[in-house]
Design an enzyme around this catalytic site. Structure first.
Site, PDB file in Angstrom:
ATOM      1  N   TRP A   1       1.216  -1.184  -0.022  1.00 53.76           N
ATOM      2  CA  TRP A   1      -0.270   0.065   0.336  1.00 53.76           C
ATOM      3  C   TRP A   1       0.981   1.546  -0.225  1.00 53.76           C
ATOM      4  O   TRP A   1       1.974   1.227   0.918  1.00 53.76           O
ATOM      5  CB  TRP A   1      -0.937  -0.165   1.278  1.00 53.76           C
ATOM      6  CG  TRP A   1      -1.757   1.272   1.384  1.00 53.76           C
ATOM      7  CD1 TRP A   1      -2.931   1.742   0.241  1.00 53.76           C
ATOM      8  CD2 TRP A   1      -1.329   2.755   2.048  1.00 53.76           C
ATOM      9  NE1 TRP A   1      -2.991   2.637   0.159  1.00 53.76           N
ATOM     10  CE2 TRP A   1      -2.100   3.438   1.287  1.00 53.76           C
ATOM     11  CE3 TRP A   1       0.094   2.905   3.135  1.00 53.76           C
ATOM     12  CZ2 TRP A   1      -2.354   5.028   2.085  1.00 53.76           C
ATOM     13  CZ3 TRP A   1      -0.213   4.380   3.352  1.00 53.76           C
ATOM     14  CH2 TRP A   1      -0.908   5.479   3.919  1.00 53.76           C
TER      15      TRP A   1
ATOM     16  N   GLU B   1      -2.778  -3.037  -3.094  1.00 53.98           N
ATOM     17  CA  GLU B   1      -4.228  -2.226  -2.202  1.00 53.98           C
ATOM     18  C   GLU B   1      -4.161  -1.270  -1.879  1.00 53.98           C
ATOM     19  O   GLU B   1      -3.588  -0.273  -2.742  1.00 53.98           O
ATOM     20  CB  GLU B   1      -4.008  -2.160  -0.668  1.00 53.98           C
ATOM     21  CG  GLU B   1      -4.677  -1.443   0.145  1.00 53.98           C
ATOM     22  CD  GLU B   1      -4.551  -1.505   1.982  1.00 53.98           C
ATOM     23  OE1 GLU B   1      -3.566  -1.959   2.221  1.00 53.98           O
ATOM     24  OE2 GLU B   1      -5.233  -1.058   2.932  1.00 53.98           O
TER      25      GLU B   1
ATOM     26  N   LYS C   1      -6.813   2.270  -3.054  1.00 50.50           N
ATOM     27  CA  LYS C   1      -7.939   3.466  -2.024  1.00 50.50           C
ATOM     28  C   LYS C   1      -8.231   4.026  -3.026  1.00 50.50           C
ATOM     29  O   LYS C   1      -8.096   4.790  -3.784  1.00 50.50           O
ATOM     30  CB  LYS C   1      -6.646   4.237  -0.739  1.00 50.50           C
ATOM     31  CG  LYS C   1      -6.905   4.220   0.510  1.00 50.50           C
ATOM     32  CD  LYS C   1      -6.058   5.010   1.413  1.00 50.50           C
ATOM     33  CE  LYS C   1      -6.321   5.692   2.230  1.00 50.50           C
ATOM     34  NZ  LYS C   1      -5.384   5.868   3.235  1.00 50.50           N
TER      35      LYS C   1
ATOM     36  N   ASP D   1      -9.528  -3.337   0.741  1.00 45.89           N
ATOM     37  CA  ASP D   1      -9.945  -2.591   2.746  1.00 45.89           C
ATOM     38  C   ASP D   1     -11.067  -2.117   3.173  1.00 45.89           C
ATOM     39  O   ASP D   1     -11.580  -1.290   1.719  1.00 45.89           O
ATOM     40  CB  ASP D   1      -8.585  -1.986   2.888  1.00 45.89           C
ATOM     41  CG  ASP D   1      -8.523  -0.822   4.351  1.00 45.89           C
ATOM     42  OD1 ASP D   1      -9.456  -0.431   4.990  1.00 45.89           O
ATOM     43  OD2 ASP D   1      -7.820  -1.256   4.573  1.00 45.89           O
TER      44      ASP D   1
ATOM     45  N   HIS E   1     -11.678   1.556   2.343  1.00 45.23           N
ATOM     46  CA  HIS E   1     -10.681   2.491   1.078  1.00 45.23           C
ATOM     47  C   HIS E   1     -11.803   2.785  -0.182  1.00 45.23           C
ATOM     48  O   HIS E   1     -11.503   3.251  -1.474  1.00 45.23           O
ATOM     49  CB  HIS E   1      -9.563   1.152   0.808  1.00 45.23           C
ATOM     50  CG  HIS E   1      -8.722   2.152   1.686  1.00 45.23           C
ATOM     51  ND1 HIS E   1      -7.329   1.865   0.978  1.00 45.23           N
ATOM     52  CD2 HIS E   1      -8.414   2.445   2.584  1.00 45.23           C
ATOM     53  CE1 HIS E   1      -6.393   1.698   2.213  1.00 45.23           C
ATOM     54  NE2 HIS E   1      -7.718   1.982   3.133  1.00 45.23           N
TER      55      HIS E   1
ATOM     56  N   HIS F   1      -8.508  -6.380   4.354  1.00 47.93           N
ATOM     57  CA  HIS F   1      -8.757  -5.480   5.601  1.00 47.93           C
ATOM     58  C   HIS F   1      -9.257  -5.215   5.727  1.00 47.93           C
ATOM     59  O   HIS F   1     -10.056  -4.002   5.363  1.00 47.93           O
ATOM     60  CB  HIS F   1      -7.311  -4.645   4.815  1.00 47.93           C
ATOM     61  CG  HIS F   1      -6.298  -4.433   4.545  1.00 47.93           C
ATOM     62  ND1 HIS F   1      -5.327  -2.883   4.743  1.00 47.93           N
ATOM     63  CD2 HIS F   1      -5.403  -5.858   5.011  1.00 47.93           C
ATOM     64  CE1 HIS F   1      -3.640  -3.547   5.028  1.00 47.93           C
ATOM     65  NE2 HIS F   1      -3.982  -5.181   4.983  1.00 47.93           N
TER      66      HIS F   1
ATOM     67  N   ASP G   1     -12.500   6.727   6.139  1.00 48.83           N
ATOM     68  CA  ASP G   1     -11.403   6.052   6.312  1.00 48.83           C
ATOM     69  C   ASP G   1     -10.909   5.733   7.773  1.00 48.83           C
ATOM     70  O   ASP G   1      -9.636   6.290   7.804  1.00 48.83           O
ATOM     71  CB  ASP G   1     -10.891   6.051   5.115  1.00 48.83           C
ATOM     72  CG  ASP G   1      -9.399   4.189   5.127  1.00 48.83           C
ATOM     73  OD1 ASP G   1      -9.772   3.347   5.416  1.00 48.83           O
ATOM     74  OD2 ASP G   1      -8.365   4.597   4.710  1.00 48.83           O
TER      75      ASP G   1
ATOM     76  N   ASP H   1     -10.541   3.939  10.503  1.00 47.27           N
ATOM     77  CA  ASP H   1      -9.998   2.648  10.513  1.00 47.27           C
ATOM     78  C   ASP H   1      -9.998   2.540  12.047  1.00 47.27           C
ATOM     79  O   ASP H   1      -9.404   1.802  13.455  1.00 47.27           O
ATOM     80  CB  ASP H   1      -8.441   2.818  10.939  1.00 47.27           C
ATOM     81  CG  ASP H   1      -8.150   2.814   9.636  1.00 47.27           C
ATOM     82  OD1 ASP H   1      -8.350   2.082   8.857  1.00 47.27           O
ATOM     83  OD2 ASP H   1      -7.332   3.338   8.668  1.00 47.27           O
TER      84      ASP H   1
ATOM     85  N   ASP I   1      -7.602  -4.200   9.725  1.00 41.97           N
ATOM     86  CA  ASP I   1      -6.703  -3.385   9.315  1.00 41.97           C
ATOM     87  C   ASP I   1      -7.353  -2.213  10.487  1.00 41.97           C
ATOM     88  O   ASP I   1      -7.989  -1.226   9.637  1.00 41.97           O
ATOM     89  CB  ASP I   1      -6.247  -2.629   8.374  1.00 41.97           C
ATOM     90  CG  ASP I   1      -5.371  -1.249   8.063  1.00 41.97           C
ATOM     91  OD1 ASP I   1      -4.797  -1.127   9.058  1.00 41.97           O
ATOM     92  OD2 ASP I   1      -5.588  -0.723   6.861  1.00 41.97           O
TER      93      ASP I   1
HETATM   94  C1  RNT Z   1      -3.743   3.124   4.491  1.00 46.40           C
HETATM   95  C2  RNT Z   1      -4.150   1.611   4.168  1.00 46.40           C
HETATM   96  C3  RNT Z   1      -2.707   0.998   5.345  1.00 46.40           C
HETATM   97  C4  RNT Z   1      -2.302   0.646   5.881  1.00 46.40           C
HETATM   98  C5  RNT Z   1      -1.724  -0.066   7.029  1.00 46.40           C
HETATM   99  C6  RNT Z   1      -0.524   0.371   8.148  1.00 46.40           C
HETATM  100  O1  RNT Z   1      -5.161   3.677   4.378  1.00 46.40           O
HETATM  101  O2  RNT Z   1      -5.175   0.734   5.350  1.00 46.40           O
HETATM  102  O3  RNT Z   1      -3.398  -0.795   4.954  1.00 46.40           O
HETATM  103  O4  RNT Z   1      -3.255   0.467   7.251  1.00 46.40           O
HETATM  104  O5  RNT Z   1      -0.325  -0.174   5.905  1.00 46.40           O
HETATM  105 ZN    ZN Z   2      -5.214  -1.533   4.858  1.00 46.87          ZN
END
Ligand code: RNT
Ligand code: ZN
Length: 423
Positions: free
Chosen positions: A189, A230, A232, A263, A266, A290, A298, A300, A330
């Site tokens: 990523w 990955e 986004k 993710d 994302h 993720h 986003d 988290d 994640d």
């Molecule tokens: C960031 C991505 C990525 C990170 C990690 C820490 O938006 O989701 O995966 O969260 O690599």
């Molecule tokens: Zn991620």
């Protein structure tokens, strides 16, 4: 208050019967669940700081908020916290490491110079605990990423540095996979993007494709290392344009047969990833998830047993995708006890899988194929209030971990015995 084992067992006996009446074998569901390994991310334990320097998470458009005391300051502390969390989670899982968690012994080692030796303690620890390892090159929190670009940078020297970092990380991943006897998923990523409207979207995407081609051209044994990319939609500071968008990486992954990493945070804030799984697996052998929880952006947040999470788990089970989907977590929340965050999020992921495994899938498919959409909806709704919690408690009991919220007492004790001593 501790839940009694006999109470759990008698509730389970009734629940088992209830599921049996629907043609669902709860024992078989638990046996399948036991085999699923969830990749727990190391970065929940120290707010994505890593151990390269004091400054912690800088840049990359991701952020932790909160200053709950007790954050792990060293890899040894982080492993101790993971041990605690894992002791409260049923099953044997995996650890997902970032390159910035290298243990450099006080020396300055640049990211393009890393090697397996810098992860020896992690590898030994994983081996001792029977855990698989997954890996991530770290393309943020670094001076060479300060302008917001890494693998798609216009600066050739910068790019070379990050390409070398990527190659080295795949080699480290293969070393993990070979040593532990289970392939390591190395996930790429990068934060690259623009805050405001770009004049030239195309150039960075062409450069990124070229950089990835160079990274993946380096020979690394696929039996030991699997590459994932990955995508986004946007980040803080890259609101207008992210080079590695969904379309970019989906094209790249399909053309080059890489794993695509989805993710949950994302995509557009109202978009879930559950519906994407069977689409992508029509073209790719394997993918990485993720699992995360975005709140308005986003963000988290810690994963909870939301409809979205349940939908993801249902898709994995309904499509018989458990062997083709690597489940990674994640999320990072610094406003609550970090060990508890791991426990809650990981237990919820496992819970969601159990819920999905207890679904009378064949019956639902039969109704659907017969055009009985009334029956399909009625049954799906009924399933939500079946005694699923009784099976979950029983699963925890069988797996030797606390049922209900009994795990919380252990985290609180760990907080007063260990975490509170960290300044
Ligand atoms: C960031 C991505 C990525 C990170 C990690 C820490 O938006 O989701 O995966 O969260 O690599
Ligand atoms: Zn991620």
């Amino acid at each position: 208050m501790k839940i009694s084992a006999s109470g759990i067992e008698s509730a389970y006996a009734l629940a088992k019967k209830r599921y049996e009446d629907l043609g669902v074998d709860a024992e078989a569901a638990m046996a399948r669940l036991k085999k699923v390994a969830v990749s727990m991310h190391c970065w929940q334990g120290d707010d994505v700081g890593g151990f390269e320097n004091e400054s912690g998470l800088t840049g990359g458009g991701i952020q932790t908020t909160g200053n709950y005391p007790g954050k792990a300051r060293t890899a040894t502390e982080l492993r101790a916290d993971l041990d605690k969390a894992m002791s409260l989670i049923p099953g044997t899982h995996r650890l997902n490491l970032h390159a910035s968690y290298a243990e450099l012994g006080g020396k300055k080692v640049e990211r393009d110079q890393l090697g397996p030796e810098h992860f020896k303690n992690w590898l030994d620890w994983a081996g001792e605990n029977g855990l698989g390892l997954d890996f991530n090159p770290t393309y943020f929190s670094h001076p060479k990423a300060n302008d917001g670009f890494t693998l798609s940078s216009l600066d050739e020297n910068n790019r070379k540095f990050w390409i070398d970092h990527g190659i080295i990380c795949r080699q480290i991943g293969a070393h993990f996979g070979k040593t532990l006897g289970t392939p390591c998923v190395t996930n790429f990523w990068i934060p690259d993007g623009y805050k405001d409207i770009p004049a030239n979207r195309k150039v960075h995407r062409e450069i990124l494709r070229d950089s990835l081609d160079k990274i993946f051209a380096a020979p690394v044994d696929q039996h030991h290392n699997l590459d994932a990319v990955e995508c986004k939609l946007f980040g803080i500071g890259s609101e207008s344009y992210v080079v590695g968008s969904h379309e970019f990486y989906m094209g790249y992954a399909v053309r080059n047969q890489k794993l695509l990493c989805l993710d949950a945070g994302h995509f557009h804030p109202t978009e879930g990833i559950a519906d994407k799984i069977s689409s992508i697996l029509t073209y790719l052998d394997e993918i990485l998830l993720h699992v995360s929880r975005g709140v308005r952006w986003d963000s988290d947040h810690v994963v909870i047993l939301s409809d979205e999470l349940r939908d993801i788990a249902l898709e994995l089970v309904r499509g018989d995708f458990l062997s083709r989907v690597h489940i990674g977590l994640d999320f990072f929340d610094a406003s609550i006890n970090r060990v508890a965050a791991w426990v809650i999020g990981t237990r919820c992921m496992i819970k969601a899988l159990l819920y999905a495994l207890l679904e009378p899938h064949q019956e639902l498919c039969r109704l659907e194929a017969a055009g009985d959409f009334t029956g399909r909806l009625a049954l799906m709704e009924e399933l939500k209030t079946l005694p699923f919690g009784a099976v979950w408690d029983y699963y925890c009991l069988q797996m030797g971990v606390p049922a209900g919220t009994d795990w919380l007492a252990e985290v609180r004790k760990y907080e007063s015995d260990v975490l509170s001593g960290r300044q």
